[in-house]
Design a protein around this motif. Structure first.
Motif, PDB file in Angstrom:
ATOM      1  N   LEU A 191      38.124  30.592  63.202  1.00 51.05           N
ATOM      2  CA  LEU A 191      38.903  30.303  64.286  1.00 51.05           C
ATOM      3  C   LEU A 191      39.160  31.110  65.339  1.00 51.05           C
ATOM      4  CD1 LEU A 191      41.937  29.519  61.679  1.00 51.05           C
ATOM      5  CD2 LEU A 191      41.608  28.139  63.888  1.00 51.05           C
ATOM      6  N   PHE A 192      38.589  32.858  65.573  1.00 52.19           N
ATOM      7  CA  PHE A 192      38.545  33.578  66.345  1.00 52.19           C
ATOM      8  C   PHE A 192      37.767  33.154  67.187  1.00 52.19           C
ATOM      9  CE2 PHE A 192      37.092  36.960  68.372  1.00 52.19           C
ATOM     10  CZ  PHE A 192      38.404  37.573  69.758  1.00 52.19           C
ATOM     11  N   PHE A 193      37.011  33.017  66.705  1.00 52.51           N
ATOM     12  CA  PHE A 193      35.697  32.269  67.385  1.00 52.51           C
ATOM     13  C   PHE A 193      35.601  31.486  68.022  1.00 52.51           C
ATOM     14  CE2 PHE A 193      33.594  35.639  66.069  1.00 52.51           C
ATOM     15  CZ  PHE A 193      32.598  36.636  66.194  1.00 52.51           C
ATOM     16  N   CYS A 194      36.292  30.289  67.775  1.00 52.25           N
ATOM     17  CA  CYS A 194      36.673  28.679  68.044  1.00 52.25           C
ATOM     18  C   CYS A 194      37.930  29.083  69.532  1.00 52.25           C
ATOM     19  CB  CYS A 194      37.552  27.879  66.993  1.00 52.25           C
ATOM     20  SG  CYS A 194      36.287  27.062  66.048  1.00 52.25           S
ATOM     21  N   PHE A 195      38.640  30.141  69.238  1.00 52.91           N
ATOM     22  CA  PHE A 195      39.224  30.561  70.123  1.00 52.91           C
ATOM     23  C   PHE A 195      38.652  31.290  71.449  1.00 52.91           C
ATOM     24  CE2 PHE A 195      42.716  33.751  72.056  1.00 52.91           C
ATOM     25  CZ  PHE A 195      43.574  32.703  72.933  1.00 52.91           C
ATOM     26  N   LEU A 230      40.460  23.811  71.473  1.00 53.79           N
ATOM     27  CA  LEU A 230      41.661  23.776  70.722  1.00 53.79           C
ATOM     28  C   LEU A 230      41.559  22.759  69.490  1.00 53.79           C
ATOM     29  CD1 LEU A 230      44.570  24.876  69.334  1.00 53.79           C
ATOM     30  CD2 LEU A 230      45.634  23.526  71.398  1.00 53.79           C
ATOM     31  N   VAL A 231      41.219  21.847  70.126  1.00 56.18           N
ATOM     32  CA  VAL A 231      41.040  21.049  69.219  1.00 56.18           C
ATOM     33  C   VAL A 231      39.936  20.791  68.134  1.00 56.18           C
ATOM     34  CG1 VAL A 231      39.665  18.186  69.085  1.00 56.18           C
ATOM     35  CG2 VAL A 231      41.184  18.461  70.837  1.00 56.18           C
ATOM     36  N   ALA A 232      38.750  21.516  68.292  1.00 58.83           N
ATOM     37  CA  ALA A 232      38.256  22.142  67.494  1.00 58.83           C
ATOM     38  C   ALA A 232      38.846  23.115  66.310  1.00 58.83           C
ATOM     39  CB  ALA A 232      36.748  23.336  68.286  1.00 58.83           C
ATOM     40  N   GLY A 233      39.562  24.214  66.584  1.00 56.05           N
ATOM     41  CA  GLY A 233      40.630  25.294  66.418  1.00 56.05           C
ATOM     42  C   GLY A 233      40.640  23.633  65.482  1.00 56.05           C
ATOM     43  N   SER A 234      41.739  23.162  65.856  1.00 59.00           N
ATOM     44  CA  SER A 234      42.212  22.124  64.572  1.00 59.00           C
ATOM     45  C   SER A 234      41.668  21.388  63.714  1.00 59.00           C
ATOM     46  CB  SER A 234      43.031  20.885  65.200  1.00 59.00           C
ATOM     47  OG  SER A 234      44.444  21.857  66.614  1.00 59.00           O
ATOM     48  N   LEU A 266      47.845  31.615  67.808  1.00 59.67           N
ATOM     49  CA  LEU A 266      48.266  32.378  66.745  1.00 59.67           C
ATOM     50  C   LEU A 266      48.923  31.892  65.192  1.00 59.67           C
ATOM     51  CD1 LEU A 266      49.966  34.706  69.477  1.00 59.67           C
ATOM     52  CD2 LEU A 266      48.212  34.865  68.095  1.00 59.67           C
ATOM     53  N   LEU A 267      49.587  30.697  65.674  1.00 64.63           N
ATOM     54  CA  LEU A 267      50.142  30.328  64.342  1.00 64.63           C
ATOM     55  C   LEU A 267      49.359  29.774  63.700  1.00 64.63           C
ATOM     56  CD1 LEU A 267      52.926  27.708  65.997  1.00 64.63           C
ATOM     57  CD2 LEU A 267      53.323  30.116  64.673  1.00 64.63           C
ATOM     58  N   MET A 268      47.632  29.005  63.812  1.00 64.09           N
ATOM     59  CA  MET A 268      46.827  28.799  62.752  1.00 64.09           C
ATOM     60  C   MET A 268      46.441  30.048  62.545  1.00 64.09           C
ATOM     61  SD  MET A 268      45.155  25.554  65.236  1.00 64.09           S
ATOM     62  CE  MET A 268      44.061  26.740  66.157  1.00 64.09           C
ATOM     63  N   ASN A 300      46.545  28.621  79.697  1.00 63.38           N
ATOM     64  CA  ASN A 300      46.297  29.419  79.318  1.00 63.38           C
ATOM     65  C   ASN A 300      47.680  30.209  77.790  1.00 63.38           C
ATOM     66  OD1 ASN A 300      43.623  30.005  79.727  1.00 63.38           O
ATOM     67  ND2 ASN A 300      44.117  32.075  81.002  1.00 63.38           N
ATOM     68  N   ALA A 301      48.908  29.627  78.027  1.00 66.02           N
ATOM     69  CA  ALA A 301      49.443  30.297  77.606  1.00 66.02           C
ATOM     70  C   ALA A 301      50.746  29.071  76.457  1.00 66.02           C
ATOM     71  CB  ALA A 301      51.417  30.396  78.366  1.00 66.02           C
ATOM     72  N   LEU A 302      49.889  27.559  76.952  1.00 63.35           N
ATOM     73  CA  LEU A 302      50.543  26.509  76.144  1.00 63.35           C
ATOM     74  C   LEU A 302      49.321  26.684  75.205  1.00 63.35           C
ATOM     75  CD1 LEU A 302      50.345  23.698  78.732  1.00 63.35           C
ATOM     76  CD2 LEU A 302      51.771  24.356  77.279  1.00 63.35           C
TER      77      LEU A 302
END
Length: 140
Positions: free
Chosen positions: A114-118, A90-94, A17-19, A9-11
């Motif tokens: 992006l929030f919903f991807c997360f 994360l791949v989807a958000g990227s 947050l940066l995205m 989760n921490a990774l």
């Protein structure tokens, strides 16, 4: 197991947050293009998926089989499944960030996807697809 869960989760959190808050910063761009975090998660996923013994790949062929895989695999199988979600969300958000930038879609339009991807991976991708279709008037 709990420590691995916390590490996984921490990774992902810093890149999310940066995205959202620093999408054009060089570090964000490097993380998005390199897929470093999803690759690290893939290593964790492989470890927990295969450390519980051999997989019966036919289990993936039915809902009952998948339920059995998780129930027989215990915490390691559930953790591998969770890490799978973290990596692919994360791949989807990227993808969303890179694609929106390449199509000139203003960042404000993709914060919600992006929030919903997360939180709900495919729902965020769906929201982005709708926004991209409307903003660019293209389906592809």
């Amino acid at each position: 197991m709990e420590t691995a869960f916390q590490i996984a989760n921490a990774l992902v959190l810093p890149q999310w947050l940066l995205m959202i808050f620093a999408p054009r910063w060089s570090v964000t761009q490097w993380l998005v293009r390199s897929y470093l975090i999803p690759v690290l998660l893939a290593c964790m996923n492989a470890y927990f998926l295969f450390s519980g013994g051999p997989l019966n790949f036919s289990d993936f062929g039915s809902l009952e089989g998948v339920k059995s895989l998780f129930s027989k695999g215990g915490d390691g199988a559930v953790l591998a499944g969770w890490i799978h979600y973290l990596a692919f969300d994360l791949v989807a958000g990227s993808f969303v960030l890179q694609n929106a930038q390449s199509k000139g879609i203003p960042h404000g339009w993709i914060v919600v996807p992006l929030f919903f991807c997360f939180m709900l991976g495919p729902i965020g991708l769906l929201l982005y697809w709708v926004i991209r279709t409307v903003k660019t008037r293209q389906v592809n």
